[in-house]
Enzyme design. Structure first.
Site, PDB file in Angstrom:
ATOM      1  N   TRP A   1     -32.220 -35.180  13.900  1.00 59.64           N
ATOM      2  CA  TRP A   1     -33.721 -35.607  13.417  1.00 59.64           C
ATOM      3  C   TRP A   1     -34.430 -34.220  13.427  1.00 59.64           C
ATOM      4  O   TRP A   1     -34.401 -33.246  14.273  1.00 59.64           O
ATOM      5  CB  TRP A   1     -34.254 -36.420  14.302  1.00 59.64           C
ATOM      6  CG  TRP A   1     -35.860 -36.440  14.112  1.00 59.64           C
ATOM      7  CD1 TRP A   1     -36.413 -37.223  13.060  1.00 59.64           C
ATOM      8  CD2 TRP A   1     -36.932 -35.877  14.821  1.00 59.64           C
ATOM      9  NE1 TRP A   1     -37.747 -37.016  13.024  1.00 59.64           N
ATOM     10  CE2 TRP A   1     -38.102 -36.400  14.022  1.00 59.64           C
ATOM     11  CE3 TRP A   1     -37.053 -35.036  15.820  1.00 59.64           C
ATOM     12  CZ2 TRP A   1     -39.413 -35.749  14.508  1.00 59.64           C
ATOM     13  CZ3 TRP A   1     -38.170 -34.597  16.177  1.00 59.64           C
ATOM     14  CH2 TRP A   1     -39.325 -34.858  15.692  1.00 59.64           C
TER      15      TRP A   1
ATOM     16  N   GLU B   1     -31.851 -39.409  11.095  1.00 61.33           N
ATOM     17  CA  GLU B   1     -32.767 -40.208  11.340  1.00 61.33           C
ATOM     18  C   GLU B   1     -33.954 -39.896  10.422  1.00 61.33           C
ATOM     19  O   GLU B   1     -34.380 -38.896  10.323  1.00 61.33           O
ATOM     20  CB  GLU B   1     -33.021 -40.145  12.908  1.00 61.33           C
ATOM     21  CG  GLU B   1     -34.193 -40.799  13.371  1.00 61.33           C
ATOM     22  CD  GLU B   1     -34.881 -40.402  14.755  1.00 61.33           C
ATOM     23  OE1 GLU B   1     -33.996 -39.676  15.429  1.00 61.33           O
ATOM     24  OE2 GLU B   1     -35.608 -41.134  15.345  1.00 61.33           O
TER      25      GLU B   1
ATOM     26  N   LYS C   1     -38.099 -40.319   9.215  1.00 63.21           N
ATOM     27  CA  LYS C   1     -39.172 -40.279   9.690  1.00 63.21           C
ATOM     28  C   LYS C   1     -40.455 -40.657   8.576  1.00 63.21           C
ATOM     29  O   LYS C   1     -40.206 -40.064   7.668  1.00 63.21           O
ATOM     30  CB  LYS C   1     -39.598 -39.371  10.630  1.00 63.21           C
ATOM     31  CG  LYS C   1     -40.830 -39.515  11.469  1.00 63.21           C
ATOM     32  CD  LYS C   1     -40.864 -38.931  12.751  1.00 63.21           C
ATOM     33  CE  LYS C   1     -42.332 -38.940  13.430  1.00 63.21           C
ATOM     34  NZ  LYS C   1     -42.088 -38.181  14.828  1.00 63.21           N
TER      35      LYS C   1
ATOM     36  N   ASP D   1     -35.117 -45.418  13.342  1.00 57.64           N
ATOM     37  CA  ASP D   1     -35.949 -45.867  14.772  1.00 57.64           C
ATOM     38  C   ASP D   1     -37.175 -46.517  14.343  1.00 57.64           C
ATOM     39  O   ASP D   1     -37.711 -46.372  13.281  1.00 57.64           O
ATOM     40  CB  ASP D   1     -36.382 -44.201  15.108  1.00 57.64           C
ATOM     41  CG  ASP D   1     -37.494 -44.298  16.341  1.00 57.64           C
ATOM     42  OD1 ASP D   1     -38.482 -44.965  16.324  1.00 57.64           O
ATOM     43  OD2 ASP D   1     -37.346 -43.299  16.935  1.00 57.64           O
TER      44      ASP D   1
ATOM     45  N   HIS E   1     -40.730 -45.579  12.917  1.00 51.03           N
ATOM     46  CA  HIS E   1     -40.594 -44.428  11.807  1.00 51.03           C
ATOM     47  C   HIS E   1     -40.937 -45.254  10.713  1.00 51.03           C
ATOM     48  O   HIS E   1     -40.689 -44.707   9.505  1.00 51.03           O
ATOM     49  CB  HIS E   1     -39.473 -43.609  11.950  1.00 51.03           C
ATOM     50  CG  HIS E   1     -39.366 -42.715  13.067  1.00 51.03           C
ATOM     51  ND1 HIS E   1     -38.454 -41.777  13.180  1.00 51.03           N
ATOM     52  CD2 HIS E   1     -39.828 -42.599  14.039  1.00 51.03           C
ATOM     53  CE1 HIS E   1     -38.423 -41.173  14.336  1.00 51.03           C
ATOM     54  NE2 HIS E   1     -39.485 -41.533  14.983  1.00 51.03           N
TER      55      HIS E   1
ATOM     56  N   HIS F   1     -32.673 -46.218  16.926  1.00 51.00           N
ATOM     57  CA  HIS F   1     -33.426 -45.949  18.044  1.00 51.00           C
ATOM     58  C   HIS F   1     -34.551 -47.103  18.448  1.00 51.00           C
ATOM     59  O   HIS F   1     -35.158 -47.313  17.354  1.00 51.00           O
ATOM     60  CB  HIS F   1     -34.104 -44.561  17.621  1.00 51.00           C
ATOM     61  CG  HIS F   1     -33.416 -43.429  18.227  1.00 51.00           C
ATOM     62  ND1 HIS F   1     -34.090 -42.067  18.025  1.00 51.00           N
ATOM     63  CD2 HIS F   1     -32.294 -43.124  18.578  1.00 51.00           C
ATOM     64  CE1 HIS F   1     -33.063 -40.970  18.312  1.00 51.00           C
ATOM     65  NE2 HIS F   1     -32.211 -41.695  18.695  1.00 51.00           N
TER      66      HIS F   1
ATOM     67  N   ASP G   1     -46.102 -43.826  15.595  1.00 49.43           N
ATOM     68  CA  ASP G   1     -44.963 -43.686  16.416  1.00 49.43           C
ATOM     69  C   ASP G   1     -44.959 -43.272  17.700  1.00 49.43           C
ATOM     70  O   ASP G   1     -44.705 -42.085  18.110  1.00 49.43           O
ATOM     71  CB  ASP G   1     -44.063 -42.516  15.716  1.00 49.43           C
ATOM     72  CG  ASP G   1     -42.834 -42.389  16.156  1.00 49.43           C
ATOM     73  OD1 ASP G   1     -42.265 -43.384  17.014  1.00 49.43           O
ATOM     74  OD2 ASP G   1     -42.352 -40.972  16.242  1.00 49.43           O
TER      75      ASP G   1
ATOM     76  N   ASP H   1     -44.059 -44.167  20.681  1.00 42.49           N
ATOM     77  CA  ASP H   1     -43.041 -44.326  21.634  1.00 42.49           C
ATOM     78  C   ASP H   1     -43.520 -44.947  23.062  1.00 42.49           C
ATOM     79  O   ASP H   1     -43.102 -44.221  24.063  1.00 42.49           O
ATOM     80  CB  ASP H   1     -42.297 -42.931  21.811  1.00 42.49           C
ATOM     81  CG  ASP H   1     -41.771 -42.492  20.577  1.00 42.49           C
ATOM     82  OD1 ASP H   1     -40.559 -43.179  20.350  1.00 42.49           O
ATOM     83  OD2 ASP H   1     -41.951 -41.652  19.833  1.00 42.49           O
TER      84      ASP H   1
ATOM     85  N   ASP I   1     -35.407 -44.866  22.657  1.00 45.61           N
ATOM     86  CA  ASP I   1     -36.206 -43.713  22.377  1.00 45.61           C
ATOM     87  C   ASP I   1     -37.618 -44.018  22.558  1.00 45.61           C
ATOM     88  O   ASP I   1     -38.453 -44.562  21.822  1.00 45.61           O
ATOM     89  CB  ASP I   1     -35.839 -43.075  20.928  1.00 45.61           C
ATOM     90  CG  ASP I   1     -36.858 -41.925  20.620  1.00 45.61           C
ATOM     91  OD1 ASP I   1     -37.075 -41.318  21.619  1.00 45.61           O
ATOM     92  OD2 ASP I   1     -36.681 -41.447  19.548  1.00 45.61           O
TER      93      ASP I   1
HETATM   94  C1  RNT Z   1     -38.902 -38.265  16.764  1.00 43.86           C
HETATM   95  C2  RNT Z   1     -37.779 -39.091  16.856  1.00 43.86           C
HETATM   96  C3  RNT Z   1     -36.690 -38.287  17.760  1.00 43.86           C
HETATM   97  C4  RNT Z   1     -36.982 -37.960  19.048  1.00 43.86           C
HETATM   98  C5  RNT Z   1     -35.964 -37.605  20.081  1.00 43.86           C
HETATM   99  C6  RNT Z   1     -36.678 -36.813  21.161  1.00 43.86           C
HETATM  100  O1  RNT Z   1     -40.055 -39.060  16.179  1.00 43.86           O
HETATM  101  O2  RNT Z   1     -37.595 -40.364  17.206  1.00 43.86           O
HETATM  102  O3  RNT Z   1     -35.545 -39.344  17.804  1.00 43.86           O
HETATM  103  O4  RNT Z   1     -38.085 -39.101  19.526  1.00 43.86           O
HETATM  104  O5  RNT Z   1     -35.115 -36.956  19.353  1.00 43.86           O
HETATM  105 ZN    ZN Z   2     -36.204 -41.541  17.385  1.00 46.01          ZN
END
Ligand code: RNT
Ligand code: ZN
Length: 419
Positions: free
Chosen positions: A184, A225, A227, A259, A262, A286, A294, A296, A326
């Site tokens: 990523w 990954e 985004k 993810d 994303h 993720h 995003d 988290d 994640d």
């Molecule tokens: C970032 C991605 C990625 C990170 C990690 C720390 O938007 O989700 O996966 O969260 O690599």
């Molecule tokens: Zn991620």
């Protein structure tokens, strides 16, 4: 009534609609889920003092973040104690553990710099996954790494990628199980680009150079990954959904990684899982909780989390989907954050396994949509909690709601001394 008695009643109830609770618990206990190392220290890592970059952010300053490998290992052990099921630990390359007085830059890291993680995995009976770290480092120039127009920058990060392939291979060999290697990058632009193609062509070429490094494709699983945007890179992300999907589709053995933070807010990854399963042998996830962006947040046992688990379980894809958590919340006790998130995904998987999925699918096939809706609503109130408690008991994990008391005890005795 104690847990056991409640469970025996629940077992009967589920059996009456053809669901085998014993089978579900056995299966769940055996499916690995990857626990991200970076919730413990707000994604700082050990190898650099550079601030977090790449468009991701942690917010909050709850005391007690791990400051070194010993503290992080101790914290993860606490989480392992409070969570059921089989685990892998997801390691970022910024968490290299160098010998005293030693330091290697990211383009030169060696498998031996991660031996401490292998030892930890062997000691705790966990597996390992790996991530090169393309952020939080002085060689990120103008927010760019693998897409940089500056060859010295791009080559530095290509070398980092290659070093990471070798480390993933080492993890897989040491532990005898596949290692997911996730790429990523946060590369992108704050404002409207004048050229959206060139950075993507460079990203593609960089990934191809990295993956020309030798590895065993049955043991190392490279993922890309996607985004949609990040903080400070709102207008353009090189590794968009279309880019990463197309890259994975056109490069044998490369997996797309989704993810669920994303995508645009009304897009859901639950719907994307079966779409990709129609084309890919294996995919990766993720699992996070986006709040408006995003962000988290800690994963909860909420509707979309349940739906994602359902799409994996009812399509018999548990062996085809690499699942990793994640999220990073720095505003609450980090052990508690990790634990709630891990337990929530376990709950979602168990919940999916306890649905009479074949019966519901048959109703859809027959076009009996009214009955489908009615039955599904009924199953929502089946005694899931009794099976969950039984599962925790069998995994020797606290099943009473006061497990958070253990977290507070650890905070008092360990975390609060970190100043
Ligand atoms: C970032 C991605 C990625 C990170 C990690 C720390 O938007 O989700 O996966 O969260 O690599
Ligand atoms: Zn991620």
């Amino acid at each position: 009534m104690n847990n056991r008695e409640m469970y025996l009643l629940a077992k009967e109830k589920y059996a009456s609609v053809g669901v085998d609770t014993e089978k579900a618990m056995d299966e769940l206990a055996d499916i690995p889920v990857s626990l991200h190392c970076w919730q413990g220290d707000d994604v700082h890592g050990f190898d650099s003092d550079s601030p977090l970059s790449g468009g991701i952010q942690t917010t909050g300053n709850y005391p007690g973040a791990a400051r070194d490998p010993e503290e992080l290992f101790a914290d993860i052990k606490k989480v392992l104690e409070l969570t059921p099921g089989k685990k892998k630990i997801n390691v970022h390359s910024s968490y290299a553990v160098f010998d005293k007085g030693q330091h290697r830059n990211r383009n030169e890291i060696l498998p031996e710099d991660f031996k401490a993680w292998v030892d930890f995995a062997k000691e705790t009976g966990t597996g390992l996954d790996f991530n090169p770290t393309f952020f939080g480092h002085e060689m990120v120039k103008d927010g760019l790494t693998l897409t940089s127009p500056d060859d010295s920058v791009r080559n530095f990060w290509i070398d980092h990628g290659k070093a990471s392939v070798r480390i993933a291979q080492y993890f897989a060999e040491q532990l005898g199980e596949p290692c997911v290697l996730n790429f990523w990058i946060g590369d992108g632009f704050k404002d409207i680009p004048a050229d959206r193609l060139i950075p993507r062509l460079r990203y593609r070429d960089s990934l191809e150079q990295i993956l020309s490094e030798k590895y065993d494709p049955s043991m190392v699983k490279p993922c890309v990954e996607s985004k949609v945007f990040g903080i400070g890179v709102e207008s353009y992300t090189a590794g968009s959904s279309e880019f990463t999907l197309s890259f994975a589709a056109s490069h044998k053995g490369v997996l797309p990684l989704m993810d669920n933070g994303h995508y645009h807010p009304t897009e859901v990854v639950s719907d994307k899982i079966p779409a990709l399963l129609a084309f890919f042998d294996e995919i990766a996830l993720h699992i996070t909780r986006p709040v408006r962006w995003d962000s988290d947040h800690v994963v909860l046992f909420d509707d979309e989390t349940k739906e994602m688990a359902l799409e994996i379980v009812r399509n018999n894809a548990l062996g085809r989907v690499y699942m990793a958590l994640d999220f990073f919340d720095a505003s609450i006790n980090r052990i508690g954050a990790w634990t709630v998130g891990f337990r929530s995904w376990q709950k979602a998987l168990l919940n999916a396994m306890l649905m009479p999925n074949d019966r519901l699918k048959a109703l859809q096939e027959k076009g009996e949509f009214g009955r489908l809706m009615a039955e599904r609503e009924e199953f929502k109130t089946y005694p899931f909690g009794a099976v969950w408690d039984e599962y925790l008991d069998r995994c020797s994990v606290r099943s009473d709601a006061d497990w958070y008391g253990d977290v507070l005890k650890y905070e008092k005795e360990v975390l609060s001394l970190r100043r």
